[in-house]
Design a protein around this motif. Structure first.
Motif, PDB file in Angstrom:
ATOM      1  N   UNK A 506       0.821  -1.219   0.000  1.00 42.93           N
ATOM      2  CA  UNK A 506       0.000   0.000   0.000  1.00 42.93           C
ATOM      3  C   UNK A 506       0.847   1.258   0.000  1.00 42.93           C
ATOM      4  N   UNK A 507       2.123   1.129   0.333  1.00 41.67           N
ATOM      5  CA  UNK A 507       3.024   2.280   0.341  1.00 41.67           C
ATOM      6  C   UNK A 507       3.681   2.518  -1.015  1.00 41.67           C
ATOM      7  N   UNK A 508       3.419   1.661  -1.996  1.00 44.20           N
ATOM      8  CA  UNK A 508       3.999   1.822  -3.333  1.00 44.20           C
ATOM      9  C   UNK A 508       3.183   2.867  -4.085  1.00 44.20           C
ATOM     10  N   UNK A 509       3.656   4.125  -4.066  1.00 41.10           N
ATOM     11  CA  UNK A 509       2.911   5.224  -4.665  1.00 41.10           C
ATOM     12  C   UNK A 509       3.762   5.923  -5.718  1.00 41.10           C
ATOM     13  N   UNK A 510       3.104   6.796  -6.489  1.00 42.72           N
ATOM     14  CA  UNK A 510       3.803   7.562  -7.511  1.00 42.72           C
ATOM     15  C   UNK A 510       4.314   6.641  -8.607  1.00 42.72           C
ATOM     16  N   UNK A 511       5.638   6.707  -8.857  1.00 39.28           N
ATOM     17  CA  UNK A 511       6.234   5.885  -9.912  1.00 39.28           C
ATOM     18  C   UNK A 511       6.473   4.450  -9.466  1.00 39.28           C
TER      19      UNK A 511
END
Length: 938
Positions: A506-511
């Motif tokens: 869930x912390x994999x954000x943006x690129x």
């Protein structure tokens, strides 16, 4: 006519006809009609020779010098007659010998004698004639050089290996076997591959079986100073030997029985790499007792063979003590007690990658040399400590004149500790180690052995039993230190994101995108994830921590055997049957017939022989629990499945079986040369090798479906002629292994194919020359060792089944999977550009196959690689060693000083033992090594 054939007792000629028994406890070879009580040796591989020396009138000659000698093995021992003219030579290894008696004013008496048993050979009385004595014993005919037996073997005594330049001080026994025996492929750190197998070798030390691995990264060996002689059995093993029998090393230790006054030596040696040794050997005793003790220690800055030719982080030391006590309780009862302790401590050598922490300086993660915890990583600092304890009492009892009963026990324990770096992130080495791991492992071998030997007429029969209980304890602690192994997120280009603060998708954000292959089980032990772990992962701790694996097993083995050596005229028949029962993590049993035939063509000095053995192949005990049961553990299963890319194998290791066939000859050429040669076929169902836990230094056994190993082994020996002696050993063995892997955690995907394993070698040889003009003059010893090269690991090449990178083609080689340092270790080049520890052969990792090569590897040409017929190999190497010395600097009789100077790798040849081997990684041969040894002998 042999010495024994002139015995005073009727019928002894039939008993003492030329034949050899490779029995661990012994059968009677001599009969004394006049005296029913006599002493015997309790060693399983040595005997006793005794008799009298008289003048022409029948009076005793006091102080006569009696000498026994073998010109091929270089064994010699002397005794002085007592007030009754009697002599006794104890602890004589099994072999053929010349026996001489000399006294001032008398002609020297000479006879031949055969020692094949621990039961004494009581020789005919020497009756010396008046005249002038000679000073040496010489080989007279070709019959003195050959042995009529069906089992091929090599005899080596202290007279030979005292002057043999040996490379490894901490595993000199293995080095000696490698240099002096045919069929042995050299590997790093005292490991050797006997006749195509990984390490299916066993030692029998005064009858005590030792079948666990003896290289110095697994265990400690008996010191070479404690060894009197060795018999290396390369042929079909007799029925008394089992478990691991590709090569059997039968060791006779030194004894103090009858040594009065005391004899011994004190030695000190110094060499480069900060190496120094000190040792004390002392033998003392009387007619009915004796003690031999050997104490020595060494310290060096190059203890192990490292992954670089340069020496880094390689300090080590070793201390050991060995003691043998012999007690003759009566004329028929003898007790022998062997006690030993060895401790070794050493650093694991570093590569330039591990010394410079390149994984954290841009090779994998560009952290500026800092770990995920923000601290400087620094060099890898892994260490090991091994302590070995051994005690082995033996009692032997003569039953009448034709039978010998032997009963013994033994307890041996290896305590192995592997220590990770204090900073776990320093253990991350690109492509080699992804986890930081520590281990405490103990391997305890407890056992009893008994045998009954009987000799009558043409029969030399032995029945015996052995019980062993091996207790295995394994405690491993490991944590992931490679941020790319189980990354939570992927960068936009698909590469793993190495940031330390992300622990959940869930912390994999943006690129960043979630990694579909992320395994939450491994997230619990991923030390590169420094933030709190999500509860949903089910981890036992709120933050990542090392995982602990605990394993224990008892391996019980029972062996029963019966064998008979039958000698009829020029024929020798060796018939035997062995039964093994194995009960541990798995259970198995098997009956194993053994048989051999030898025929002596006396007119031409030729012995022809054939033999067959069915053997029971048992798994290696080192990390056996991890290998057999590890895949039932969720963490180990997840780790191995991730590293391998295919499911973990849950089938435990089981014993296999082998059929082996040997055919050969022994040929003497006068008294100047003897040649032993044989051809070998070995077919194994359930063939063993080793693999590694994840990407760590911890190894474990695995089992392949089957193997086929054909080859030949040759030894040519020149006996001592006017101070000159020599031998040449050579062999070629093909180690063809067949998939699928059937048990063990895993090495390669399942399939059905054949490949040459990394202990296959096309050809190797050793030539040793030794010369001493006179006993009072200096001597020189010289070795020339040639190795054509073992099969290498994952070497990039073009076409075939090469380990080419993702952008490689049939004409382009992609070496991007190797770090610059690994390319340097492999000696890779592209055109005129040679790799260095920090500069690759190409900025892109790509090189045209026509421009690609290696100075240290033999890489198949583009499109020609074949795992069975043309795999990548280590480049061939020629290594030269030399020793010069003087055994009596000041020409004294009782108190002598000696000095020797040894150079190993005389030309400072840069060469590899192996490269990225599945079992052991990359190792270089020793650089040029100098050693000076000063000794005081009394």
């Amino acid at each position: 006519m042999s010495f024994g054939e002139k015995s005073i007792c009727p019928g002894i000629r039939a008993i003492l006809r030329p034949r050899r028994s490779t029995l661990a406890a012994c059968a009677l070879l001599g009969v004394v009609c006049a005296s029913p009580a006599f002493s015997q040796s309790a060693s399983a591989s040595s005997g006793t020779v005794s008799g009298s020396v008289l003048d022409p009138s029948g009076a005793a000659i006091v102080g006569a010098m009696v000498q026994i000698q073998n010109a091929v093995s270089h064994y010699t021992q002397t005794a002085v007659t007592d007030s009754q003219g009697k002599y006794q030579l104890s602890n004589v290894p099994f072999n053929n010998y010349h026996l001489s008696a000399a006294a001032p004013g008398f002609q020297t008496g000479m006879e031949d004698v055969q020692v094949r048993s621990s039961v004494p050979v009581v020789a005919m009385t020497f009756s010396l004639k008046l005249g002038t004595s000679t000073t040496s014993v010489t080989v007279e005919t070709s019959a003195d050089l050959i042995e009529t037996e069906s089992t091929t073997h090599t005899d080596i005594d202290r007279g030979l290996f005292d002057k043999l330049p040996v490379e490894s001080q901490s595993s000199s026994l293995s080095s000696l076997v490698t240099l002096a025996s045919p069929g042995i492929s050299a590997d790093s750190n005292g490991l050797f591959h006997g006749l195509g197998d990984h390490a299916s070798n066993s030692f029998s030390v005064d009858g005590q079986p030792i079948t666990d691995q003896q290289s110095k990264v697994f265990s400690n060996q008996i010191p070479l100073d404690a060894v009197q002689s060795m018999e290396v059995i390369e042929g079909a093993p007799p029925a008394e030997y089992g478990d691991k029998t590709s090569v059997v090393i039968n060791v006779t230790t030194r004894s103090g029985l009858g040594v009065s006054p005391a004899h011994g030596d004190i030695t000190a040696s110094f060499g480069n790499f900060g190496t120094y040794n000190a040792g004390l050997n002392l033998a003392y005793g009387g007619p009915n007792w004796g003690n031999f003790v050997s104490i020595n220690g060494m310290n060096t800055e190059r203890f192990l063979d490292g992954p670089e030719f340069a020496v880094m982080h390689d300090h080590g030391n070793q201390e050991n003590i060995f003691d043998r006590l012999d007690l003759k309780l009566s004329g028929r009862d003898t007790i022998t007690l062997n006690v030993g302790y060895t401790r070794s401590w050493f650093q694991n050598p570093n590569s330039f990658d591990s010394q410079s922490a390149t994984a954290w300086s841009g090779v994998i993660a560009d952290n500026g040399g800092l770990g995920p915890n923000g601290l400087p990583v620094g060099p890898t600092d892994q260490r090991s400590k091994i302590r070995t304890y051994n005690i082995a009492p033996t009692w032997s009892h003569l039953l009448g004149s034709s039978s010998l009963f032997t009963f013994g026990g033994f307890a041996r324990q290896d305590q192995y500790n592997y220590y990770p770096s204090n900073n776990p992130f320093a253990d991350f080495v690109p492509d080699l180690q992804n986890e930081s791991i520590g281990q405490h492992r103990t391997l305890t071998n407890l056992g009893l052995r008994t045998s009954l030997s009987y000799v009558k007429g043409i029969h030399n029969l032995k029945a015996g039993a052995t019980y062993e209980d091996t207790l295995i304890t394994e405690r491993d602690s490991l944590g992931i230190v490679d941020p790319t192994l189980n990354a939570v997120c992927l960068n936009s280009d698909g590469s793993p994101f190495t940031g330390a603060g992300i622990t959940t998708a869930s912390q994999c954000a943006g690129s960043l995108a979630p990694n579909p292959d992320f395994n939450p089980v491994l997230g619990c032990i991923d030390l590169t994830r420094t933030a709190s772990l999500p509860v949903s992962d089910g981890c036992p701790n709120s933050t990542s921590a090392a995982y602990r694996f605990n394993g224990h097993a008892n391996i019980r083995e029972i062996a029963l055997y019966l064998q008979d050596t039958i000698t009829v005229r020029n024929w020798s028949f060796n018939l035997g049957i062995r039964g093994d029962i194995y009960s541990g993590i798995t259970k198995a049993s098997q009956a194993e017939p053994r048989m051999g035939i030898a025929y002596n063509i006396k007119r031409t000095g030729t012995v022809l022989r054939v033999s067959y053995a069915r053997t029971f192949e048992t798994p290696f005990n080192e990390n056996l629990v991890l290998s057999s049961l590890g895949c039932n553990d969720s963490v180990i299963n997840a780790l191995m499945s991730t590293v391998q890319g295919y499911p973990c194998i849950t089938t435990p290791l089981s014993p296999g079986w082998r059929n082996e066939f040997h055919a050969g000859f022994q040929q003497a050429f006068g008294r100047y040369l003897v040649i032993d040669a044989e051809y070998i076929w070995k077919y194994t169902h359930g063939a063993y090798d080793f693999s590694v836990l994840g990407n760590t230094p911890i190894t474990f056994p695995i089992e392949w479906h089957n193997s086929k190993i054909p080859g030949y082994a040759i030894r040519a020996s020149v006996p001592n002629i006017h101070g000159f002696s020599a031998f040449v050993v050579m062999s070629s063995v093909a180690a063809r292994f067949f998939t699928p892997q059937i048990s063990g955690i895993g090495a390669v995907p399942a399939g059905s194919s054949v490949f040459r394993i990394d202990h296959d070698e096309i050809f190797n040889s050793t030539a040793h020359l030794q010369y001493q003009p006179k006993p009072t003059l200096p001597w020189i010893g010289f070795n020339w060792r040639f190795d054509s090269g073992l099969v290498a690991g994952a070497v990039p090449c073009a076409g075939g089944n090469c380990a080419n990178g993702p952008n490689g083609t049939d004409s382009i080689v992609d070496v991007s999977g190797l770090t610059p340092d690994q390319q340097y270790e492999a000696g890779l080049y592209c055109g005129s550009v040679h790799a260095t520890p920090s500069i690759p052969i190409s900025p892109t990792g790509l090189c045209a196959a026509s421009q690609y090569g290696s100075t240290l590897l033999k890489i198949p040409a583009a499109g020609t690689e074949d795992d069975d017929h043309n795999p990548p190999r280590i480049a061939s190497r020629n290594l030269f060693d030399v020793s010069v010395g003087d055994d009596n600097l000041f020409h004294k009789d009782k108190h002598k000083w000696s000095l020797r100077f040894t150079i190993v790798n005389l030309t400072n040849k840069v060469a590899l033992y192996n490269f990225l081997s599945t079992f052991s990684g990359t190792h270089f041969v020793s650089p040029r090594t100098y050693t000076a040894t000063l000794g005081y002998h009394f």
